[in-house]
Design a protein around this motif. Structure first.
Motif, PDB file in Angstrom:
ATOM      1  N   ILE A  34       0.854  -1.184   0.000  1.00 60.64           N
ATOM      2  CA  ILE A  34       0.000   0.000   0.000  1.00 60.64           C
ATOM      3  C   ILE A  34       0.891   1.236   0.000  1.00 60.64           C
ATOM      4  O   ILE A  34       1.642   1.452   0.958  1.00 60.64           O
ATOM      5  N   GLU A  90       1.377   5.326  -2.346  1.00 62.53           N
ATOM      6  CA  GLU A  90       0.924   6.224  -3.407  1.00 62.53           C
ATOM      7  C   GLU A  90       1.941   6.286  -4.544  1.00 62.53           C
ATOM      8  O   GLU A  90       1.573   6.228  -5.702  1.00 62.53           O
ATOM      9  N   GLN A  91       3.213   6.448  -4.210  1.00 62.66           N
ATOM     10  CA  GLN A  91       4.275   6.570  -5.210  1.00 62.66           C
ATOM     11  C   GLN A  91       5.497   5.823  -4.727  1.00 62.66           C
ATOM     12  O   GLN A  91       5.741   5.810  -3.522  1.00 62.66           O
ATOM     13  N   ARG A 114       4.472   4.268  -8.561  1.00 59.09           N
ATOM     14  CA  ARG A 114       3.506   3.289  -9.054  1.00 59.09           C
ATOM     15  C   ARG A 114       4.238   1.962  -9.248  1.00 59.09           C
ATOM     16  O   ARG A 114       5.343   1.917  -9.777  1.00 59.09           O
ATOM     17  N   LYS A 139      -1.713  -1.426  -4.034  1.00 60.59           N
ATOM     18  CA  LYS A 139      -2.903  -0.646  -3.701  1.00 60.59           C
ATOM     19  C   LYS A 139      -2.469   0.752  -3.306  1.00 60.59           C
ATOM     20  O   LYS A 139      -1.370   0.943  -2.798  1.00 60.59           O
ATOM     21  N   THR A 140      -3.343   1.726  -3.519  1.00 61.32           N
ATOM     22  CA  THR A 140      -3.105   3.057  -2.967  1.00 61.32           C
ATOM     23  C   THR A 140      -3.989   3.214  -1.744  1.00 61.32           C
ATOM     24  O   THR A 140      -4.839   2.369  -1.469  1.00 61.32           O
ATOM     25  N   ASN A 141      -3.795   4.285  -1.017  1.00 60.70           N
ATOM     26  CA  ASN A 141      -4.637   4.578   0.137  1.00 60.70           C
ATOM     27  C   ASN A 141      -5.576   5.741  -0.185  1.00 60.70           C
ATOM     28  O   ASN A 141      -6.093   6.395   0.717  1.00 60.70           O
ATOM     29  N   GLU A 142      -5.759   5.980  -1.487  1.00 56.35           N
ATOM     30  CA  GLU A 142      -6.691   7.008  -1.972  1.00 56.35           C
ATOM     31  C   GLU A 142      -6.444   8.375  -1.327  1.00 56.35           C
ATOM     32  O   GLU A 142      -7.368   9.092  -0.974  1.00 56.35           O
ATOM     33  N   ARG A 143      -5.153   8.682  -1.161  1.00 57.23           N
ATOM     34  CA  ARG A 143      -4.711   9.973  -0.606  1.00 57.23           C
ATOM     35  C   ARG A 143      -5.226  10.231   0.815  1.00 57.23           C
ATOM     36  O   ARG A 143      -5.369  11.371   1.230  1.00 57.23           O
ATOM     37  N   GLY A 194      -1.525   7.694   2.234  1.00 59.93           N
ATOM     38  CA  GLY A 194      -2.134   8.456   1.151  1.00 59.93           C
ATOM     39  C   GLY A 194      -1.463   9.785   0.890  1.00 59.93           C
ATOM     40  O   GLY A 194      -1.471  10.289  -0.234  1.00 59.93           O
ATOM     41  N   GLY A 212       1.673  10.150   1.055  1.00 65.18           N
ATOM     42  CA  GLY A 212       3.014   9.853   0.556  1.00 65.18           C
ATOM     43  C   GLY A 212       4.077   9.864   1.637  1.00 65.18           C
ATOM     44  O   GLY A 212       5.268   9.942   1.335  1.00 65.18           O
TER      45      GLY A 212
END
Length: 167
Positions: A99, A101-102, A104, A132-136, A141, A143
Motif C-alpha cells: 500500500i 501512493e508513489q 507506481r 494498492k493506494t490509500n486514496e490519498r 495516502g 506519501g
C-alpha cells in the motif's frame, strides 16, 4: 496446514533507498528502518513466522541489534525459510498487498514476484503481489509512509498437494 498474516509499515524519508520485495525502485525517498526497511519482505517474514508459531520478525531480528543494521531483508527471509524447513514446514503460497501512493508499482510487480519466488524457492504461480493506494487518505495516502500485508499458507513437508481419498 496453517496460515499466518504479516504487516509492516515504514515512514518514507528523503534520500533513502527504496527496496521493495528485494528490488530497488527509483524514488526520491525510501522507507526508514534499521535494516533496508523492505516492508514487503518484512510482512512476508512475519506471515511465515506466525504460521509456524515461531515468533515474529522483531524477536528473530531485533531492531537494536547491530548485526541487522542495513541488513538485506532477502537474507533475513532466506534465514526464516531455513528455519521453517528445519521445523518441517513447506511454504504453499504467499499473497501480499503493498500500500503506497508513489512510485507506481505496476512496472515492477513481475520483478518483485520473481524475486520473492526466488528467495522462497517457490514456483511463480504460488506468489502473488498486488499494489494498492490509500486514496490519498492518512500518512500512506499523503506519501509519508508505505505498508505491506501478507498471508502465508504452510504445510508439513511431504503432506501438501495430496488429494483426499476418493478424489
Amino acid at each position: 496446514m496453517r496460515a499466518g498474516i504479516g504487516y509492516d509499515l515504514h515512514r518514507l524519508v528523503p534520500g533513502r533507498r527504496f527496496v521493495l520485495g528485494g528490488i530497488e525502485l527509483p524514488s526520491a525517498s525510501g522507507p526508514e528502518g534499521h535494516s533496508d526497511a523492505d516492508v514487503l519482505l518484512h510482512a512476508v517474514i512475519d506471515a511465515l513466522l506466525g504460521a509456524a508459531a515461531l515468533g515474529d520478525i522483531g524477536g528473530r531480528f531485533p531492531p537494536g541489534d547491530p548485526r541487522w543494521k542495513d541488513a538485506d531483508s532477502g537474507t533475513l527471509l532466506r534465514a526464516v525459510k531455513l528455519d521453517l524447513d528445519a521445523a518441517g514446514w513447506s511454504i504453499e503460497n504467499i499473497d501480499a498487498n503493498v500500500i503506497l501512493e508513489q512510485p507506481r508499482l505496476a512496472p515492477y510487480i513481475a520483478a518483485i514476484r520473481g524475486r520473492l519466488a526466488e528467495l522462497l524457492e517457490l514456483p511463480l504461480d504460488r506468489v502473488s503481489v498486488k499494489a494498492k493506494t490509500n486514496e490519498r487518505i492518512g500518512s500512506i495516502g499523503e506519501g509519508l509512509a508505505v505498508a505491506a500485508e501478507a498471508i502465508a499458507l504452510i504445510d508439513r513437508q511431504g503432506v501438501g498437494h495430496v488429494s483426499p481419498p476418493g478424489h
